[in-house]
Scaffold this active site. Sequence first.
Site, PDB file in Angstrom:
ATOM      1  N   SER A 232       0.845  -1.189   0.000  1.00 46.39           N
ATOM      2  CA  SER A 232       0.000   0.000   0.000  1.00 46.39           C
ATOM      3  C   SER A 232       0.890   1.252   0.000  1.00 46.39           C
ATOM      4  CB  SER A 232      -0.922  -0.005   1.219  1.00 46.39           C
ATOM      5  OG  SER A 232      -0.168   0.009   2.418  1.00 46.39           O
ATOM      6  N   TYR A 233       0.250   2.416  -0.048  1.00 45.34           N
ATOM      7  CA  TYR A 233       0.978   3.682  -0.167  1.00 45.34           C
ATOM      8  C   TYR A 233       1.981   3.819   0.983  1.00 45.34           C
ATOM      9  CZ  TYR A 233       1.708   8.612  -1.254  1.00 45.34           C
ATOM     10  OH  TYR A 233       2.265   9.812  -1.609  1.00 45.34           O
ATOM     11  N   PRO A 234       3.276   4.034   0.665  1.00 42.98           N
ATOM     12  CA  PRO A 234       4.311   3.968   1.714  1.00 42.98           C
ATOM     13  C   PRO A 234       4.542   5.260   2.477  1.00 42.98           C
ATOM     14  CG  PRO A 234       5.354   4.194  -0.418  1.00 42.98           C
ATOM     15  CD  PRO A 234       3.873   4.161  -0.677  1.00 42.98           C
TER      16      PRO A 234
END
Length: 862
Positions: free
Chosen positions: A335-337
Amino acid sequence: MKTVLMVAEKPSLAQSIAKILSRGSLSSHKGLNGACSVHEYTGTFAGQPVRFKMTSVCGHVMTLDFLGKYNKWDKVDPAELFSQAPTEKKEANPKLNMVKFLQVEGRGCDYIVLWLDCDKEGENICFEVLDAVLPVMNKAHGGEKTVFRARFSSITDTDICNAMACLGEPDHNEALSVDARQELDLRIGCAFTRFQTKYFQGKYGDLDSSLISFGPCQTPTLGFCVERHDKIQSFKPETYWVLQAKVNTDKDRSLLLDWDRVRVFDREIAQMFLNMTKLEKEAQVEATSRKEKAKQRPLALNTVEMLRVASSSLGMGPQHAMQTAERLYTQGYISYPRTETTHYPENFDLKGSLRQQANHPYWADTVKQLLAEGINRPRKGHDAGDHPPITPMKSATEAELGGDAWRLYEYITRHFIATVSHDCKYLQSTISFRIGPELFTCSGKTVLSPGFTEIMPWQSVPLEESLPTCQRGDTFPVGEVKMLEKQTNPPDYLTEAELITLMEKHGIGTDASIPVHINNICQRNYVTVESGRRLKPTNLGIVLVHGYYKIDAELVLPTIRSAVEKQLNLIAQGKADYRQVLGHTLDVFKRKFHYFVDSIAGMDELMEVSFSPLAATGKPLSRCGKCHRFMKYIQAKPSRLHCSHCDETYTLPQNGTIKLYKELRCPLDDFELVLWSSGSRGKSYPLCPYCYNHPPFRDMKKGMGCNECTHPSCQHSLSMLGIGQCVECESGVLVLDPTSGPKWKVACNKCNVVAHCFENAHRVRVSADTCSVCEAALLDVDFNKAKSPLPGDETQHMGCVFCDPVFQELVELKHAASCHPMHRGGPGRRQGRGRGRARRPPGKPNPRRPKDKMSALAAYFV
């Protein structure tokens, strides 16, 4: 049919999103800039059939910069940068022609959907895209909404489809907060950096840094490292003494006991306690305890924790770790880091994410057991209101990812599994002994249930020797009691992980910018990365921080930047006015700048102790044209020449070697020429140190060598050695390198195109005659008689390097461009000999086009 333009932040992201939304039925082609693709498909939008065009940018479209003379260090007082210097948004990467590309793709579109990353920077890019596209889109009718914002946290079918179904609007306040940060960092950073770089590089020759930079976040980051260094340097070790006792529990086993007093700093007192205990034969049990304890499973993973672990456990620098995480995200693995949140949303599908790992060869058994027994509710963390924690989005193997990408993915996945596992439970046993008047203790741990440590074995409770079963009043024979002398130890240098913790605690930078600030202080030669990824300040970094403390401690302390970050967050929330925050902060730093300039002598006193003046640095190289004494070549960054008699310093081209050029002199100023070279297979050209810094002709700019000089008769100038227009760039001219024989080279004076030719020729000259076909200057080549490639016994030939069939075979390609520049076409060639800008006569072939004649010159060094 109406058209919907959709724009993502990166080309790979655009392709992934387009595949999901189109269900695979899409056509793709490269955009005009060659970097971004356009994916097209048909579908429905707002209840009507439309044509979708999905494309991307490559990060920020625009960057903030000063206008005109304010970009030139020598033209303006740095103090003017705080308020008087106008700024403008320029294309971040002019070579990409991103604005033109967006306008071409957006022309005639009816709607735009922005798929930029869902953080403040992404929000800012949204408005950069809109500024380019809205003027060329079809006008809305009757107040119809045409601009939409997609919000998503991972590249999965579910998340992307949900984002498309719940489109919102871009947040102007968040974009403004980024604009404010950019302007503050530009004005403050440039003013301080320009002043201290010019001041100190003009006085010292061994700073070994091309830029003495200052940054509102970078400098406090360095301050943390130097603060730890100062503690180490000022540390004075103290001697202390401890008692250590050993009791025998049976014939072959003994227990080592810890002294309850821990340590004493007086040897005589320690000796007294030793005398009181060493004569005792038995140790009596005073108390026993057995307690069940738990080691908690980790909180959900956010960016800062990921960067900490990557540095401390995986040996990956923060910026490298962030770049690796972004690649994993765009490829759909995580997922978005970039997130500050450590709490899963209530609707987060934990079981679904876990099931994707059920067949993984490394942790399938653990996952299946969790699914069968029921997952444990994750710990409640912090909800920052941005993105969900970092989690794996699909299963991947080491063979699939490889290297650092796999190691980071493996950690993220194991961490996620651990958050829904049970706590590690263990039994802690403690026995307290009395030996004479003194108390000693020993303890041991026994694991009852490993819990999450099965998937994170490095977190497991260490195995300890089990303690004997006993009760109060039991006695054991004393094996020995002895006194140990030890010393207190200084702290170690900060690790990257510790620095990240300090930056987060004090509000220095954001989860996305923290790696950048750490990378900057490494690149500026302010710190070096030692073993264990510890950051050791260099002499330059130490002196700078001590100088800031001496003049104005707030320049290096985290307090003022932390306060600015809070104001920027208020802008993002719509609670503070952009102009007021910007004006107030710039006014504060402008006052600090003026005080810094007035007090610079304080920092200079520290510099004098640590660094050598220019006159005492370097080695004699070439003669000054004014006093005819030798100037010294200072090799440390930035390399330069210094005349101690005239007290003048002349900058030189960087990232290459400098040597004297045959003791030849410039006809304009009598300075001895020097030769710059990037290596045997790269470019080299002579230059006059004075002309390089003070352009002699109106059409020349600072930083030009003899290969760009328009002097009409100097044998080293472009006028005498220029051949024809570069095959790769529009503005460059191919120039003969007169120093390259017997392996002769022709190189562009603007870009990195190099062609190797005429090997074994002992003389190559540029003729005054020009080619009748392409107007390039002819070359007169004399070959070695024994190695001449010419037919018969000929050793001399004159011809055009572009058109002559004899010369065609004598050009050697090195590092050729994969996509040949000659196949792109383009405008006619400018005359490349410094004699004006004559165009190709009508009807004559374009020398940039023919594949058979020109391809041999396209040797491009990337």
